[in-house]
Write a protein that holds these residues in place. Structure first.
Motif, short mmCIF file in Angstrom:
data_model
loop_
_atom_site.label_atom_id
_atom_site.label_comp_id
_atom_site.label_asym_id
_atom_site.label_seq_id
_atom_site.Cartn_x
_atom_site.Cartn_y
_atom_site.Cartn_z
N MET A 47 -14.70 37.17 114.59
CA MET A 47 -15.83 37.39 115.36
C MET A 47 -16.99 36.70 114.54
SD MET A 47 -17.19 40.88 116.73
CE MET A 47 -15.75 41.70 117.08
N LYS A 48 -17.11 36.93 113.14
CA LYS A 48 -17.86 36.10 112.49
C LYS A 48 -17.58 34.73 112.53
CE LYS A 48 -18.75 39.64 109.00
NZ LYS A 48 -18.18 40.48 107.83
N LYS A 49 -16.37 34.14 112.50
CA LYS A 49 -16.09 32.77 112.49
C LYS A 49 -16.70 32.12 113.89
CE LYS A 49 -12.31 33.00 109.13
NZ LYS A 49 -10.72 32.90 109.05
N ARG A 50 -16.17 32.89 115.05
CA ARG A 50 -16.63 32.48 116.14
C ARG A 50 -17.95 32.43 116.38
NH1 ARG A 50 -13.84 37.20 119.79
NH2 ARG A 50 -14.33 35.85 121.69
N PHE A 51 -18.93 33.37 115.65
CA PHE A 51 -20.46 33.06 115.93
C PHE A 51 -20.90 31.86 115.11
CE2 PHE A 51 -20.86 37.92 116.30
CZ PHE A 51 -20.77 38.02 117.61
N GLU A 52 -20.24 31.63 114.13
CA GLU A 52 -20.54 30.53 113.28
C GLU A 52 -20.23 29.32 114.03
OE1 GLU A 52 -18.78 30.31 109.39
OE2 GLU A 52 -19.52 28.34 109.04
N THR A 53 -18.91 29.15 114.68
CA THR A 53 -18.62 27.88 115.54
C THR A 53 -19.73 27.73 116.82
OG1 THR A 53 -16.51 28.38 115.17
CG2 THR A 53 -16.82 26.73 116.99
N SER A 54 -20.07 28.94 117.34
CA SER A 54 -21.10 28.86 118.21
C SER A 54 -22.47 28.26 117.97
CB SER A 54 -21.27 30.30 118.90
OG SER A 54 -22.41 30.24 119.87
N ARG A 55 -22.78 28.78 116.74
CA ARG A 55 -23.97 28.18 116.19
C ARG A 55 -24.03 26.92 116.07
NH1 ARG A 55 -24.26 31.41 111.55
NH2 ARG A 55 -23.57 33.41 112.50
N LYS A 56 -23.00 26.28 115.32
CA LYS A 56 -22.84 24.70 114.74
C LYS A 56 -22.57 23.90 115.94
CE LYS A 56 -21.78 25.52 109.90
NZ LYS A 56 -20.44 25.58 109.05
N GLU A 57 -21.71 24.37 116.85
CA GLU A 57 -21.17 23.45 117.62
C GLU A 57 -21.60 23.42 119.13
OE1 GLU A 57 -17.15 21.87 117.09
OE2 GLU A 57 -16.70 22.95 115.50
N SER A 58 -21.92 24.99 119.48
CA SER A 58 -22.01 25.14 120.84
C SER A 58 -23.64 24.95 121.14
CB SER A 58 -21.63 26.21 121.41
OG SER A 58 -20.39 26.40 121.29
N MET A 59 -24.39 25.44 120.27
CA MET A 59 -25.92 25.61 120.54
C MET A 59 -26.38 23.92 120.47
SD MET A 59 -27.00 28.28 121.08
CE MET A 59 -28.57 27.78 121.15
N PRO A 60 -26.05 23.08 120.01
CA PRO A 60 -26.43 21.77 120.12
C PRO A 60 -25.97 21.23 121.66
CG PRO A 60 -25.16 21.65 118.11
CD PRO A 60 -24.82 23.00 118.77
N MET A 61 -25.21 21.89 122.28
CA MET A 61 -25.11 21.38 123.68
C MET A 61 -25.80 21.93 124.60
SD MET A 61 -22.38 19.62 123.71
CE MET A 61 -22.99 18.94 122.17
N VAL A 62 -26.36 23.41 124.21
CA VAL A 62 -27.40 23.90 124.98
C VAL A 62 -28.69 23.48 124.72
CG1 VAL A 62 -28.98 26.06 124.76
CG2 VAL A 62 -26.38 26.23 124.59
N GLU A 63 -29.10 22.69 123.68
CA GLU A 63 -30.47 21.73 123.19
C GLU A 63 -30.18 20.54 124.06
OE1 GLU A 63 -30.19 21.74 119.14
OE2 GLU A 63 -30.82 23.89 119.02
N LEU A 64 -28.92 20.05 124.35
CA LEU A 64 -28.80 18.49 125.06
C LEU A 64 -29.18 18.90 126.36
CD1 LEU A 64 -27.79 15.73 124.32
CD2 LEU A 64 -25.50 16.66 125.14
N TYR A 65 -28.35 19.88 127.07
CA TYR A 65 -28.67 19.97 128.50
C TYR A 65 -30.16 20.44 128.78
CZ TYR A 65 -23.76 19.01 129.64
OH TYR A 65 -22.69 18.67 129.53
N GLU A 66 -30.94 21.07 127.72
CA GLU A 66 -32.09 21.38 127.90
C GLU A 66 -33.09 19.90 127.84
OE1 GLU A 66 -34.03 23.92 125.02
OE2 GLU A 66 -35.39 24.78 126.60
N SER A 67 -32.68 19.06 127.03
CA SER A 67 -33.32 17.93 127.09
C SER A 67 -33.06 16.97 128.26
CB SER A 67 -32.96 17.06 125.75
OG SER A 67 -31.44 16.47 126.14
N TYR A 68 -32.13 17.27 128.86
CA TYR A 68 -31.66 16.79 130.27
C TYR A 68 -32.58 17.28 131.52
CZ TYR A 68 -27.80 14.15 128.11
OH TYR A 68 -26.76 13.51 127.27
#
Ligand code: ADP
Ligand code: AMP
Length: 287
Positions: A240-261
């Motif tokens: 779980m800890k590793k999944r959270f880390e992956t989510s923070r590092k790799e998925s959150m930038p996607m959230v920010e990207l779609y927000e900018s769109y």
């Protein structure tokens, strides 16, 4: 003296240019070329061709003919492959897509299931479920790669994930004529997103990206509870800890990207299922 064995028979077809004294003559006979003083046997050797103007002209024509034919064949082959691809794309419809993002345990699967129950023209696809199903297939060559990544809380190579999503979309279209998909757990990284653009970008429109915003402490509690019955190897604290880390590092930038769109729709997910659903369902009513 080098004899051009390979092209000698072809050169013979240019007999009128070489103007041998008799059309029936073998090019290896001793008769001479009428435009120069060389014998015909000399004119089919390299030095003969260089010295004889007619043979030189014939050789240039031959080289031009062969290279044109090769280029033309390549062109035809290219056109027919493109035509085949175009035909395949033409037969597929244009898809409407909603991506659903959020950390592990934020409630993506739960909300998507309720959406498709109440909005039956939409089909739910979960990237994680598709990968787990592929891993279960006894003949799958990808099982090992998928397994290793899941056990490490890492993202599976994007070509695999996007291809599985594409196959599922096409199957649903063939079986139910479904063209609307809620895809949960995608795109989880920039690599995911570019693979989607390459493979499905031109045949789909992303209506919006739903982001279920939930604190890690709440997600941890939910996953630990789910782990008691899910049988999922990755629902334990260490992974779980590793999944959270992956989510923070790799998925959150996607959230920010779609927000900018201007494509992101954020819903607070640390509330009960019904409350979250009220807001989520409102987004689908307008589609
Ligand atoms: P995800 O697909 O994002 O990993 P799930 O939908 O599988 O998350 O939900 C994880 C766990 O939390 C499940 O056991 C689910 O029943 C539970 N759950 C989902 N949404 C809520 C919620 N709003 N409140 C409490 N529990 C929830
Ligand atoms: P989930 O079912 O969404 O919790 O995902 C479980 C696991 O599947 C993740 O930890 C990843 O290893 C893998 N996975 C899920 N979605 C993706 C994706 N979009 N791209 C790559 N790997 C994924």
């Amino acid at each position: 003296m080098i004899v051009l064995g390979g092209i000698t028979p072809v050169l013979c077809t240019y007999r009128s240019e070489l103007r041998f004294s008799s059309p029936s003559e073998s090019p290896m006979s001793t008769s001479s070329c009428s435009s120069c003083t060389l014998s015909s046997s000399a004119s089919v050797t390299l030095s003969g061709i260089i010295r004889c103007p007619s043979a030189r002209k014939a050789l240039v024509s031959l080289v031009f003919f062969v290279s044109s034919s090769v280029a033309y064949t390549r062109l035809l082959r290219n056109i027919s492959t493109k035509k085949g691809k175009q035909k395949e794309e033409d037969s597929m419809p244009h898809f409407q897509i909603v991506f659903v993002l959020g950390g592990p345990g934020s409630g993506k699967g739960t909300q998507c299931e309720t959406i498709t129950t109440n909005f039956p023209t939409w089909t739910h696809l979960s990237a994680g479920d598709l990968l787990r199903a592929e891993r279960q297939k006894s003949d799958s060559k990808l099982a090992e790669i998928i397994n290793a990544r899941i056990l490490n809380g890492q993202i599976v190579p994007s070509e695999i994930t996007v291809q599985l999503i594409k196959n599922a979309m096409e199957e649903n279209y063939k079986e139910k004529r479904c063209t609307k998909f809620v895809i949960d757990g995608f795109p989880r990284s920039e690599e995911n997103r570019t693979a989607w653009e390459d493979i499905l970008g031109s045949s789909s429109t992303v209506e919006f990206v739903l982001y279920l915003d939930c604190p890690e402490e709440v997600m941890t509690e939910r996953l630990l509870r789910r782990g008691q019955t899910s049988g999922r190897v990755d629902d334990n604290l260490e992974i779980m800890k590793k999944r959270f880390e992956t989510s923070r590092k790799e998925s959150m930038p996607m959230v920010e990207l779609y927000e900018s769109y201007g494509k992101l729709r954020t819903v607070k997910a640390d509330r009960n299922v019904e409350e979250v659903y009220q807001e989520v369902s409102a987004l689908f009513k307008d589609l």
